[in-house]
Design a protein around this motif. Structure first.
Motif, mmCIF file in Angstrom:
data_model
loop_
_atom_site.group_PDB
_atom_site.id
_atom_site.type_symbol
_atom_site.label_atom_id
_atom_site.label_comp_id
_atom_site.label_asym_id
_atom_site.label_seq_id
_atom_site.Cartn_x
_atom_site.Cartn_y
_atom_site.Cartn_z
ATOM 1 N N GLU A 1 0.900 -1.177 -0.010
ATOM 2 C CA GLU A 1 -0.071 -0.179 -0.004
ATOM 3 C C GLU A 1 0.755 1.382 -0.274
ATOM 4 O O GLU A 1 0.657 2.263 -0.672
ATOM 5 C CB GLU A 1 -0.849 0.088 1.250
ATOM 6 C CG GLU A 1 -2.174 -1.180 1.086
ATOM 7 C CD GLU A 1 -2.927 -1.010 2.334
ATOM 8 O OE1 GLU A 1 -3.989 -1.820 2.225
ATOM 9 O OE2 GLU A 1 -2.937 0.059 3.022
ATOM 10 N N THR A 2 1.755 1.104 0.654
ATOM 11 C CA THR A 2 2.726 2.360 0.921
ATOM 12 C C THR A 2 3.332 2.592 -0.399
ATOM 13 O O THR A 2 3.385 3.672 -0.892
ATOM 14 C CB THR A 2 3.854 1.930 1.874
ATOM 15 O OG1 THR A 2 3.084 1.893 3.265
ATOM 16 C CG2 THR A 2 4.823 3.351 2.203
ATOM 17 N N LEU A 3 3.937 1.392 -1.082
ATOM 18 C CA LEU A 3 4.706 1.762 -2.285
ATOM 19 C C LEU A 3 3.607 2.118 -3.406
ATOM 20 O O LEU A 3 3.821 3.048 -4.235
ATOM 21 C CB LEU A 3 5.007 0.205 -2.903
ATOM 22 C CG LEU A 3 6.534 -0.204 -2.485
ATOM 23 C CD1 LEU A 3 6.766 -1.380 -2.986
ATOM 24 C CD2 LEU A 3 7.295 0.809 -3.111
ATOM 25 N N ALA A 4 2.456 1.719 -3.318
ATOM 26 C CA ALA A 4 1.314 2.095 -4.276
ATOM 27 C C ALA A 4 1.377 3.775 -4.052
ATOM 28 O O ALA A 4 1.184 4.642 -5.203
ATOM 29 C CB ALA A 4 -0.051 1.712 -3.894
ATOM 30 N N ILE A 5 1.226 4.192 -3.134
ATOM 31 C CA ILE A 5 0.940 5.606 -2.591
ATOM 32 C C ILE A 5 2.143 6.606 -3.208
ATOM 33 O O ILE A 5 2.151 7.454 -3.898
ATOM 34 C CB ILE A 5 0.942 6.102 -1.285
ATOM 35 C CG1 ILE A 5 -0.466 5.247 -0.929
ATOM 36 C CG2 ILE A 5 0.887 7.610 -0.912
ATOM 37 C CD1 ILE A 5 -0.684 5.337 0.894
ATOM 38 N N VAL A 6 3.402 5.789 -2.648
ATOM 39 C CA VAL A 6 4.735 6.470 -3.174
ATOM 40 C C VAL A 6 4.748 6.525 -4.893
ATOM 41 O O VAL A 6 4.886 7.560 -5.460
ATOM 42 C CB VAL A 6 6.051 5.880 -2.862
ATOM 43 C CG1 VAL A 6 7.148 6.300 -3.469
ATOM 44 C CG2 VAL A 6 6.042 5.928 -1.169
ATOM 45 N N ALA A 7 4.390 5.338 -5.606
ATOM 46 C CA ALA A 7 4.673 5.459 -7.025
ATOM 47 C C ALA A 7 3.329 6.507 -7.617
ATOM 48 O O ALA A 7 3.846 7.007 -8.558
ATOM 49 C CB ALA A 7 3.942 3.965 -7.344
ATOM 50 N N TYR A 8 2.173 6.410 -7.132
ATOM 51 C CA TYR A 8 1.233 7.231 -7.739
ATOM 52 C C TYR A 8 1.573 8.854 -7.448
ATOM 53 O O TYR A 8 1.235 9.718 -8.029
ATOM 54 C CB TYR A 8 0.013 6.953 -7.373
ATOM 55 C CG TYR A 8 -0.736 5.752 -8.202
ATOM 56 C CD1 TYR A 8 -0.207 4.617 -8.176
ATOM 57 C CD2 TYR A 8 -1.519 6.257 -9.373
ATOM 58 C CE1 TYR A 8 -0.702 3.670 -8.792
ATOM 59 C CE2 TYR A 8 -1.977 5.040 -10.020
ATOM 60 C CZ TYR A 8 -1.774 3.856 -9.508
ATOM 61 O OH TYR A 8 -2.259 2.806 -10.398
ATOM 62 N N ARG A 9 2.174 9.076 -6.184
ATOM 63 C CA ARG A 9 2.211 10.413 -5.673
ATOM 64 C C ARG A 9 3.561 11.001 -5.707
ATOM 65 O O ARG A 9 3.722 12.181 -5.078
ATOM 66 C CB ARG A 9 1.485 10.483 -4.395
ATOM 67 C CG ARG A 9 0.282 10.406 -4.075
ATOM 68 C CD ARG A 9 -0.977 11.522 -4.208
ATOM 69 N NE ARG A 9 -2.055 11.427 -4.316
ATOM 70 C CZ ARG A 9 -3.085 11.340 -3.555
ATOM 71 N NH1 ARG A 9 -2.633 11.507 -2.127
ATOM 72 N NH2 ARG A 9 -4.252 11.008 -3.597
ATOM 73 N N GLN A 10 4.648 10.213 -5.890
ATOM 74 C CA GLN A 10 5.995 10.749 -5.993
ATOM 75 C C GLN A 10 6.011 12.301 -6.628
ATOM 76 O O GLN A 10 5.499 12.311 -7.807
ATOM 77 C CB GLN A 10 6.779 9.774 -6.460
ATOM 78 C CG GLN A 10 6.733 9.276 -7.848
ATOM 79 C CD GLN A 10 7.536 8.059 -8.144
ATOM 80 O OE1 GLN A 10 8.645 8.105 -7.792
ATOM 81 N NE2 GLN A 10 6.981 7.240 -8.911
ATOM 82 N N PRO A 11 6.932 12.915 -6.295
ATOM 83 C CA PRO A 11 7.598 12.983 -4.790
ATOM 84 C C PRO A 11 6.736 13.095 -3.777
ATOM 85 O O PRO A 11 5.738 14.066 -3.761
ATOM 86 C CB PRO A 11 9.030 13.926 -4.713
ATOM 87 C CG PRO A 11 8.289 15.021 -5.844
ATOM 88 C CD PRO A 11 7.375 14.293 -6.870
#
Lengths: 176, 254
Positions: free
Chosen positions: A92-102
């Motif tokens: 879940e954390t990776l999903a958020i980082v992937a879509y919202r990065q940075p």
């Protein structure tokens, strides 16, 4: 020497994905475009000859990997490189980082409603995320983004390969 | 003693149906989404009173097992739900059009979280699929057998015998700055002398001749040095048996 065979030799010898430009360094006569073309030919050849390996695009590079049908036979050698499956919190954390990065730790925590420090550290140590920037403002918090290893781990070419939120099968249903 | 009234028991039964294992949930949003989705509730019109009751019942039952941080996350959500519930009870003024529904922020967060939860499932699938493809270096290179795998044919009796034959520990002496009484080179000379007189020398006897540790260490190092230079050959029938030092063959003519 045939271009396809040179490209094949370089790919065969590599344990990590290589970009077309990197492979082209094998010979002064090769361009990245030649390499791309040769990879296309090799893919067809492997397909036609029913080989146990194929060339897969990973991140911006390519790597020769075994085909999934042969996975059961390789499981017996699982002793060393077993890729640890990530936890749901990590995914879940990776999903958020992937879509919202940075993205900052605080933003991740706001979306998931739970603390993210431990998970982010873990993902950072596994090389799946990296610090890409610092935000302006108080404390200049670290901003995270995904890495090449992230793409490799999930067999993706680019972050854009992930499904668009509007295409997800989420029932945003109203009554009826 | 008062028996519980039927109303209370019914209420308990009601909330019991939604007892959930909190361990399964990633956090308060995950739990809330589960309560909403599993009951086929319209997310844009959440029956906030029911859901709040179920949410609190779920966390009440496991409270003591949660860490403080995790409990805090769930309690914060419970407080939010109770606040929304209270706001819903207040009469609404129709002339105020903006964010009239107190649930709207919660709904936005739930939908946002649900999107990422769904992406996480997609990632899990991608991860499993990727794991079926192995790259070069996957299969472990064949390793040399470990030394412990060599047969060690030593019985406990033999081991005891060796242990008993060891000299008694040296007496403790006051510590002095180490002035080496002997050098490796001197010991090398002594090895040469000893090997000239005899066809072979018993390592243990040579080492133990001078009763101090420094002499033993230097004799040992000298022996290793000679072996490295190819001047002596070391022979031992089996592990822990007598170690014999021979002059090497080509050395004899010199």
């Amino acid at each position: 020497m045939k271009t396809t065979r040179i490209v094949e030799a370089v790919l065969f010898a590599s344990e990590t994905p290589l970009t077309a430009a990197e492979i082209a360094r094998a010979s002064g006569d090769l361009s990245a475009k030649d390499v791309e073309q040769a990879i296309g030919e090799l893919c067809h050849e492997y397909e036609a000859e029913d080989r146990s390996v194929q060339i897969y695009p990973l991140g911006d590079g390519y790597q020769i990997l075994t085909r999934p049908e042969y996975a059961p036979y390789l499981e017996r050698f699982d002793s060393i490189t077993r890729t640890n499956k990530l936890s749901r919190a990590a995914l879940e954390t990776l999903a958020i980082v992937a879509y919202r990065q940075p993205v900052s730790r605080l933003e991740v925590e706001e979306v998931r409603g739970v603390s993210a420090a431990g998970v982010l550290r873990n993902l950072y140590e596994r090389g799946l995320i990296e610090v890409v920037d610092r935000a302006e403002g108080l404390g200049r918090p670290l901003l995270y983004g995904t890495t090449k290893r992230f793409l490799d781990h999930f067999g993706l070419r680019a972050v854009d390969d992930l499904p668009k939120p509007e295409n997800l099968e989420i029932a945003l249903r109203t009554e009826g | 003693m008062r028996l519980p009234t039927p109303v209370t028991s019914q209420a308990v039964e009601e909330s019991d149906r939604f007892l959930v294992d909190l361990e399964r949930f990633q956090g308060p949003l995950d739990l809330l989404l589960h309560l909403i989705r599993s009951q086929d509730v319209d997310i844009f019109d959440i029956p906030i009173a029911d859901i709040t009751g179920q949410f609190i019942a779920a966390i009440e039952n496991v409270e003591e097992r949660l860490t403080l941080e995790r409990a805090g996350e769930f309690l914060e959500m419970a407080a939010t739900l109770v606040r929304i519930k209270a706001q819903m009870l207040l009469p609404r003024r129709d002339d105020l059009l903006d964010d009239a529904d107190p649930r709207s922020e919660l709904v936005r967060r739930l939908i946002e979280y649900e999107v990422f939860r769904e992406v996480a499932y997609t990632l899990a699938d991608a991860e499993a699929d990727r794991a079926l493809h192995r790259g070069k270096g996957y299969v472990e290179p064949r390793t040399l057998p470990k030394s412990s795998e060599l047969p060690l044919e030593l019985t406990i009796e033999e081991f005891l015998e060796i242990a008993l034959s060891l000299p008694a520990p040296l007496e403790k002496r006051p510590h002095r700055a180490p002035v080496l009484p002997v050098t490796v080179d001197e010991k090398i000379e002594l090895w040469y002398k000893a090997l000239k007189r005899k066809a072979r020398v018993q390592f243990g006897k040579f080492i133990g001749r001078w009763k101090t540790r420094v002499h033993a260490v230097m004799s040992f190092l000298a022996c290793l040095e000679l072996a490295k230079r190819g001047r002596v050959v070391l022979r031992q029938d089996r592990p822990f048996s007598t170690l014999w030092v021979y002059p090497s063959e080509d050395d004899e003519d010199s």
